[in-house]
Design an enzyme around this catalytic site. Structure first.
Site, PDB file in Angstrom:
ATOM      1  N   ARG A 103       0.844  -1.196   0.000  1.00 22.95           N
ATOM      2  CA  ARG A 103       0.000   0.000   0.000  1.00 22.95           C
ATOM      3  C   ARG A 103       0.879   1.246   0.000  1.00 22.95           C
ATOM      4  O   ARG A 103       1.930   1.289   0.618  1.00 22.95           O
ATOM      5  CB  ARG A 103      -0.918   0.030   1.222  1.00 22.95           C
ATOM      6  N   TYR A 242      -1.679  -3.336  -6.771  1.00 22.42           N
ATOM      7  CA  TYR A 242      -1.478  -4.052  -5.511  1.00 22.42           C
ATOM      8  C   TYR A 242      -2.767  -4.103  -4.667  1.00 22.42           C
ATOM      9  O   TYR A 242      -3.478  -3.101  -4.540  1.00 22.42           O
ATOM     10  CB  TYR A 242      -0.347  -3.387  -4.693  1.00 22.42           C
ATOM     11  N   GLY A 243      -2.989  -5.224  -4.027  1.00 29.95           N
ATOM     12  CA  GLY A 243      -4.171  -5.519  -3.204  1.00 29.95           C
ATOM     13  C   GLY A 243      -4.897  -4.332  -2.608  1.00 29.95           C
ATOM     14  O   GLY A 243      -5.944  -3.912  -3.097  1.00 29.95           O
ATOM     15  N   LYS A 251      -9.749  -2.177   1.953  1.00 29.41           N
ATOM     16  CA  LYS A 251      -9.365  -1.072   2.832  1.00 29.41           C
ATOM     17  C   LYS A 251     -10.091   0.220   2.466  1.00 29.41           C
ATOM     18  O   LYS A 251     -10.502   0.979   3.335  1.00 29.41           O
ATOM     19  CB  LYS A 251      -7.849  -0.874   2.817  1.00 29.41           C
ATOM     20  N   HIS A 271     -10.297  -2.573  11.707  1.00 32.49           N
ATOM     21  CA  HIS A 271      -9.223  -3.425  11.158  1.00 32.49           C
ATOM     22  C   HIS A 271      -8.994  -4.573  12.148  1.00 32.49           C
ATOM     23  O   HIS A 271      -8.022  -4.575  12.895  1.00 32.49           O
ATOM     24  CB  HIS A 271      -7.955  -2.571  10.999  1.00 32.49           C
ATOM     25  N   SER A 293      -1.132  -3.774  10.317  1.00 35.01           N
ATOM     26  CA  SER A 293      -0.813  -4.632   9.181  1.00 35.01           C
ATOM     27  C   SER A 293       0.426  -5.473   9.481  1.00 35.01           C
ATOM     28  O   SER A 293       1.422  -4.965  10.000  1.00 35.01           O
ATOM     29  CB  SER A 293      -0.569  -3.778   7.940  1.00 35.01           C
ATOM     30  N   CYS A 295       0.891  -7.765  11.698  1.00 36.78           N
ATOM     31  CA  CYS A 295       1.189  -7.912  13.127  1.00 36.78           C
ATOM     32  C   CYS A 295       0.425  -9.071  13.752  1.00 36.78           C
ATOM     33  O   CYS A 295       0.275  -9.139  14.967  1.00 36.78           O
ATOM     34  CB  CYS A 295       0.900  -6.610  13.859  1.00 36.78           C
ATOM     35  N   GLY A 296      -0.099  -9.987  12.945  1.00 38.85           N
ATOM     36  CA  GLY A 296      -0.590 -11.227  13.512  1.00 38.85           C
ATOM     37  C   GLY A 296      -2.086 -11.481  13.501  1.00 38.85           C
ATOM     38  O   GLY A 296      -2.551 -12.402  14.174  1.00 38.85           O
ATOM     39  N   LYS A 297      -2.871 -10.712  12.729  1.00 39.20           N
ATOM     40  CA  LYS A 297      -4.316 -10.960  12.721  1.00 39.20           C
ATOM     41  C   LYS A 297      -4.646 -12.311  12.079  1.00 39.20           C
ATOM     42  O   LYS A 297      -5.394 -13.103  12.658  1.00 39.20           O
ATOM     43  CB  LYS A 297      -5.061  -9.836  11.977  1.00 39.20           C
ATOM     44  N   ASN A 299      -2.849 -14.851  11.745  1.00 37.05           N
ATOM     45  CA  ASN A 299      -2.374 -15.932  12.609  1.00 37.05           C
ATOM     46  C   ASN A 299      -3.316 -16.180  13.775  1.00 37.05           C
ATOM     47  O   ASN A 299      -3.667 -17.327  14.055  1.00 37.05           O
ATOM     48  CB  ASN A 299      -0.964 -15.614  13.107  1.00 37.05           C
ATOM     49  N   ASP A 318      -9.319  -9.814   8.929  1.00 41.81           N
ATOM     50  CA  ASP A 318      -8.770  -8.482   8.656  1.00 41.81           C
ATOM     51  C   ASP A 318      -9.719  -7.328   8.961  1.00 41.81           C
ATOM     52  O   ASP A 318      -9.281  -6.271   9.375  1.00 41.81           O
ATOM     53  CB  ASP A 318      -8.329  -8.398   7.188  1.00 41.81           C
ATOM     54  N   SER A 409       4.785 -10.439   0.280  1.00 34.85           N
ATOM     55  CA  SER A 409       4.093 -11.322  -0.664  1.00 34.85           C
ATOM     56  C   SER A 409       2.835 -11.865   0.008  1.00 34.85           C
ATOM     57  O   SER A 409       2.776 -12.000   1.237  1.00 34.85           O
ATOM     58  CB  SER A 409       5.017 -12.455  -1.110  1.00 34.85           C
ATOM     59  N   ARG A 410       1.827 -12.182  -0.802  1.00 35.98           N
ATOM     60  CA  ARG A 410       0.505 -12.482  -0.231  1.00 35.98           C
ATOM     61  C   ARG A 410      -0.177 -13.641  -0.941  1.00 35.98           C
ATOM     62  O   ARG A 410       0.163 -13.996  -2.064  1.00 35.98           O
ATOM     63  CB  ARG A 410      -0.383 -11.237  -0.342  1.00 35.98           C
ATOM     64  N   ARG A 441       3.270  -4.394  17.475  1.00 33.43           N
ATOM     65  CA  ARG A 441       4.594  -4.986  17.541  1.00 33.43           C
ATOM     66  C   ARG A 441       5.428  -4.074  18.405  1.00 33.43           C
ATOM     67  O   ARG A 441       5.829  -2.992  17.958  1.00 33.43           O
ATOM     68  CB  ARG A 441       5.174  -4.967  16.126  1.00 33.43           C
ATOM     69  N   PHE A 536       2.251 -17.436  18.374  1.00 34.96           N
ATOM     70  CA  PHE A 536       1.477 -18.363  17.527  1.00 34.96           C
ATOM     71  C   PHE A 536       0.519 -19.218  18.372  1.00 34.96           C
ATOM     72  O   PHE A 536      -0.267 -18.656  19.132  1.00 34.96           O
ATOM     73  CB  PHE A 536       2.433 -19.195  16.670  1.00 34.96           C
ATOM     74  N   ASN A 539      -0.234 -18.409  21.895  1.00 33.15           N
ATOM     75  CA  ASN A 539      -1.042 -17.242  22.265  1.00 33.15           C
ATOM     76  C   ASN A 539      -2.365 -17.689  22.884  1.00 33.15           C
ATOM     77  O   ASN A 539      -3.039 -16.907  23.566  1.00 33.15           O
ATOM     78  CB  ASN A 539      -1.279 -16.344  21.047  1.00 33.15           C
TER      79      ASN A 539
HETATM   80  P1  GTP Z   1      -2.302  -7.827   7.361  1.00 24.59           P
HETATM   81  O1  GTP Z   1      -2.873  -8.820   6.419  1.00 24.59           O
HETATM   82  O2  GTP Z   1      -1.211  -7.002   6.746  1.00 24.59           O
HETATM   83  O3  GTP Z   1      -3.327  -6.955   7.992  1.00 24.59           O
HETATM   84  O4  GTP Z   1      -1.478  -8.646   8.490  1.00 24.59           O
HETATM   85  P2  GTP Z   1      -1.922  -9.535   9.748  1.00 24.59           P
HETATM   86  O5  GTP Z   1      -2.151  -8.667  10.931  1.00 24.59           O
HETATM   87  O6  GTP Z   1      -2.990 -10.476   9.373  1.00 24.59           O
HETATM   88  O7  GTP Z   1      -0.566 -10.343  10.066  1.00 24.59           O
HETATM   89  P3  GTP Z   1      -0.226 -11.906   9.936  1.00 24.59           P
HETATM   90  O8  GTP Z   1      -1.035 -12.766  10.842  1.00 24.59           O
HETATM   91  O9  GTP Z   1      -0.208 -12.259   8.504  1.00 24.59           O
HETATM   92  O10 GTP Z   1       1.261 -11.928  10.499  1.00 24.59           O
HETATM   93  C1  GTP Z   1       2.289 -11.157   9.952  1.00 24.59           C
HETATM   94  C2  GTP Z   1       3.623 -11.693  10.365  1.00 24.59           C
HETATM   95  O11 GTP Z   1       3.723 -11.741  11.784  1.00 24.59           O
HETATM   96  C3  GTP Z   1       3.863 -13.103   9.849  1.00 24.59           C
HETATM   97  O12 GTP Z   1       5.170 -13.210   9.335  1.00 24.59           O
HETATM   98  C4  GTP Z   1       3.703 -13.958  11.081  1.00 24.59           C
HETATM   99  O13 GTP Z   1       4.502 -15.113  11.029  1.00 24.59           O
HETATM  100  C5  GTP Z   1       4.133 -13.023  12.214  1.00 24.59           C
HETATM  101  N1  GTP Z   1       3.441 -13.372  13.480  1.00 24.59           N
HETATM  102  C6  GTP Z   1       2.108 -13.586  13.637  1.00 24.59           C
HETATM  103  N2  GTP Z   1       1.811 -13.946  14.911  1.00 24.59           N
HETATM  104  C7  GTP Z   1       2.992 -13.952  15.583  1.00 24.59           C
HETATM  105  C8  GTP Z   1       3.349 -14.245  16.937  1.00 24.59           C
HETATM  106  O14 GTP Z   1       2.524 -14.583  17.789  1.00 24.59           O
HETATM  107  N3  GTP Z   1       4.678 -14.138  17.265  1.00 24.59           N
HETATM  108  C9  GTP Z   1       5.612 -13.764  16.332  1.00 24.59           C
HETATM  109  N4  GTP Z   1       6.875 -13.680  16.731  1.00 24.59           N
HETATM  110  N5  GTP Z   1       5.307 -13.493  15.044  1.00 24.59           N
HETATM  111  C10 GTP Z   1       4.022 -13.580  14.673  1.00 24.59           C
HETATM  112  C1  SPV Z   2      -2.921  -4.583   5.274  1.00 20.10           C
HETATM  113  O1  SPV Z   2      -1.944  -3.987   4.805  1.00 20.10           O
HETATM  114  O2  SPV Z   2      -3.389  -4.327   6.403  1.00 20.10           O
HETATM  115  C2  SPV Z   2      -3.556  -5.664   4.512  1.00 20.10           C
HETATM  116  C3  SPV Z   2      -3.169  -5.851   3.114  1.00 20.10           C
HETATM  117  O3  SPV Z   2      -4.429  -6.337   5.033  1.00 20.10           O
HETATM  118  S1  SPV Z   2      -3.963  -4.690   2.088  1.00 20.10           S
HETATM  119  O4  SPV Z   2      -5.262  -5.230   1.703  1.00 20.10           O
HETATM  120  O5  SPV Z   2      -3.119  -4.540   0.913  1.00 20.10           O
HETATM  121  O6  SPV Z   2      -4.123  -3.446   2.767  1.00 20.10           O
HETATM  122 MN    MN Z   3      -4.833  -5.678   7.151  1.00 19.42          MN
END
Ligand code: GTP
Ligand code: SPV
Ligand code: MN
Length: 630
Positions: A103, A242-243, A251, A271, A293, A295-297, A299, A318, A409-410, A441, A536, A539
């Site tokens: 973005r 891009y997405g 978004k 979000h 973004s 930061c683990g959603k 996951n 998300d 990458s996504r 984070r 992970f 949590n």
């Molecule tokens: P957006 O799609 O951008 O909104 O991201 P998101 O908040 O869904 O993040 P996502 O769960 O994809 O995690 C992003 C990165 O953080 C990945 O590389 C994960 O491996 C890492 N991550 C997620 N949860 C944890 C955790 O509990 N501990 C650590 N150390 N890393 C984590």
């Molecule tokens: C984010 O950046 O928080 C995402 C990916 O979820 S995007 O849809 O490109 O904003």
């Molecule tokens: Mn997001």
């Protein structure tokens, strides 16, 4: 090409495959529907076509056959690589232009009538002025291309919390992505015909093909504009494929525009991931969590608890729309239909549910390609393949010294493919929330978990979230920045007013039925730079405490910044977190926290008096608690 050259019922697909004549016109016609609401839609589509001058118009009907044809067409045009169906059936790899990978927040604008309605955290543009800037860019921007008209619904079609829109785009990649991320189809047109309000979104990659010019794999433009008009419910996006810049339902609409609609109508567009947690006793709880973004959603949305008896069902990863119900509870839906998730770090040991979700029917963007026609990214497997093609299409070996997959990458995949998706995830009325988590984070300072004392303290916690920057947006990775409610890049209006709106929504909830609010931080590091918390699946140990707090089954310890767990109440069976690390995970350094309060005050001051008094009071109370003798 002049508008007159456009056939009134234009053909769908270009002839690309099969040579010879165009395939039978099975897709792409203007829907043969009637209804007063359609006149405005047809007129708008005509206007955009007149402006952008596409070679043809394709009305997207959302059928499977149409989707397959669009994918095949992109393969024929060199825009998608079909993955080996033996490993990854129905799946594709897209490689973006190296400049179009995230973005572009600096090119994202809120064009509200009044500058103060955008607030200091958004790029504001005067609507008339920015229209005058972008209109010439869209002039002829679709020449030689197909203009797709994509009707979509956020939330189940016709649901009480759902909203609809139409995206015009000249990117087939965007169309196939929107088809996964939203509910696309003629049933949405029927709603428009019946007079339901809809949001207008226009997207062009800004790369017209003139005089038979050869197309490229990822057309885009160096000049980018992602412009939101909250007063007229419009989005105009130029120059990026891009997405978050191109799937405008996500978004742009479901957060930036929807947050404004929510402010006006008394609900919240957030979000947030959304999950149902099922306790060992079989009781269900619904949690939403806002993390910035990457930061683990995703996951947490697909959590596989490492402690026995607990289960998590995924509802969304998300975005969540939250609305106070007549019962005094806060109800939530996930308006999306798919996941656009971060690939790197997604592996068997971190997020096995995501790995399982990606078995097929997935569009990958900017991951690495294996010689056997499957995909790979850092963290997918512990073993690193000896040989790959990197995200830019260059040969790669582990010795290359650069990542094989782009850090942002996504994958794009239907939510229904997640093995632990909640059976009722599409229920139109949503689920009642029991808890809300805010996080980011933070290598320092912020404890693993802290509970807010009440709603306004929770809103205060949300407003103070800071997080180290990730690769999800352009900027310096690792730099600490404010990201209140994880909404800094996504709030369509003045964030101080948004804080106030959160307080107001709280007043509509019954105090004993409002979700409890927590702050979490999985990312605290020791002096040696390693994560103190395993994260992970583990949590779940924090979630377990949160649920027992919600149930009123465990006491908590008051601290200056909120309520903390007694360490004996955390289930740490089966993991090695040393006593020192545990202490460090919950350490509160009063001096550093006083510095945080100074930064919060500075941040609040940027809103020039608009931050609600209740939050200033929370800040003053925090300072008092930090300074009074321990
Ligand atoms: P957006 O799609 O951008 O909104 O991201 P998101 O908040 O869904 O993040 P996502 O769960 O994809 O995690 C992003 C990165 O953080 C990945 O590389 C994960 O491996 C890492 N991550 C997620 N949860 C944890 C955790 O509990 N501990 C650590 N150390 N890393 C984590
Ligand atoms: C984010 O950046 O928080 C995402 C990916 O979820 S995007 O849809 O490109 O904003
Ligand atoms: Mn997001």
């Amino acid at each position: 090409m002049a508008i007159a050259d456009l056939s009134p019922h234009p053909t769908a697909l270009v002839t690309a495959h099969g040579g010879g004549t165009a395939p039978a016109m099975r897709f792409g016609r203007r829907p043969a529907l009637a209804g007063a609401g359609l006149e405005a839609l047809f007129a708008w589509v005509d206007d955009i076509a007149e402006l952008t001058q596409p070679a043809r118009i394709h009305w997207v009907d959302g059928t499977r056959g149409e989707n397959e044809a669009l994918l095949r067409q992109q393969v024929d045009e060199g825009k998608l690589i079909k993955l080996n169906p033996e490993w990854r059936p129905g799946s594709y790899l897209a490689r973006s232009h190296p400049s179009d990978v995230a973005r572009t927040e600096a090119r994202t604008f809120i064009a509200s009538e009044r500058e103060e309605d955008a607030g200091p955290t958004n790029n504001w543009a005067a609507p008339a002025q920015i229209r005058a800037t972008i209109t010439p860019l869209f002039e002829g921007s679709m020449r030689g291309r197909t203009m797709y008209v994509v009707p979509f619904s956020m939330g189940a079609v016709g649901g009480p919390l759902s909203h609809i829109g139409v995206q015009i785009t000249d990117s087939a990649y965007a169309v196939t992505s929107i088809g996964i991320m939203t509910r696309v189809g003629t049933s949405v047109i029927e709603q428009i015909a019946a007079g339901k309000p809809w949001v207008k979104t226009v997207h062009s990659v800004g790369a017209p093909l003139v005089d038979g010019e050869q197309d490229v794999a990822w057309p885009c433009n160096d000049e980018k504009y992602i412009v939101h008009f909250p007063d007229t419910l419009e989005v105009w996006s130029f120059g990026s494929g891009y997405g978050g810049n191109a799937i405008l339902a996500k978004k742009c609409f479901a957060l930036r525009i929807a947050s404004v609609i929510g402010r006006n109508e008394g609900w919240l567009a957030e979000h947030m991931l959304l999950i149902r947690v099922i306790s060992p006793e079989g009781r269900s709880f619904h949690l939403a969590a806002a993390f910035p973004s990457a930061c683990g959603k995703t996951n947490l949305a697909m959590l596989r608890p490492t402690i026995p008896g607990w289960r998590v069902e995924t509802l969304g990863d998300d975005i969540a729309w939250l609305r106070p119900g007549d019962d005094g509870r806060l109800w939530a839906i996930n308006p999306e239909a798919g996941f656009f998730g971060v690939a790197p770090g997604t592996g068997e040991t971190t997020n096995v549910a995501a790995v399982e979700t990606l078995w097929g029917n997935t569009i990958f963007t900017n991951v690495a390609l294996r010689p056997d026609g499957d995909v790979w990214w850092e963290g997918l497997t512990e073993d690193v393949p000896a040989e790959l093609t990197d995200w830019e299409g260059n040969p790669w070996t582990p010795e290359s010294g650069r990542p094989a997959a782009h850090p942002n990458s996504r994958f794009t995949v239907s939510a229904g493919q997640c093995p632990q998706i909640a059976p009722d995830w599409e229920t139109p009325e949503g689920v009642p929330l029991d808890g809300i988590l805010f996080g980011g984070r933070r290598a320092t300072n912020v404890p693993l978990v802290v509970e807010a004392t009440d709603w306004s303290h929770g809103v205060f916690l949300g407003s103070t979230i800071s997080s180290e920057r990730t690769a999800a947006a352009e900027g310096t990775v690792g730099e600490l920045r404010r990201d209140p409610f994880a909404m800094l890049p996504f709030c369509g209006y003045n964030m101080a007013d948004y804080f106030g709106h959160w307080l107001k929504v709280g007043q509509k909830l019954r105090f004993d039925r409002a979700p409890r609010i927590f702050q979490v931080n999985w990312f605290r590091k020791g002096d040696d730079g390693r994560f103190l918390w395993p994260g992970f699946g583990d949590n779940a140990r924090v979630i377990d405490w949160i649920i027992r707090r919600i149930e009123g089954r465990v006491p908590a310890v008051d601290s200056p910044i909120g309520r903390l767990p007694r360490t004996e109440d955390l289930n740490l069976d089966g993991i090695d977190v040393s006593d020192d690390d545990l202490r460090e995970l919950f350490a509160i350094d009063r001096d550093l926290w006083l510095q945080e309060t100074a930064l919060t005050e500075e941040f609040y001051e940027t809103f020039e008096g608009r931050v609600p008094a209740a939050l200033h009071a929370e800040l003053a109370a925090l300072r008092f608690r930090l300074t009074r003798s321990a």
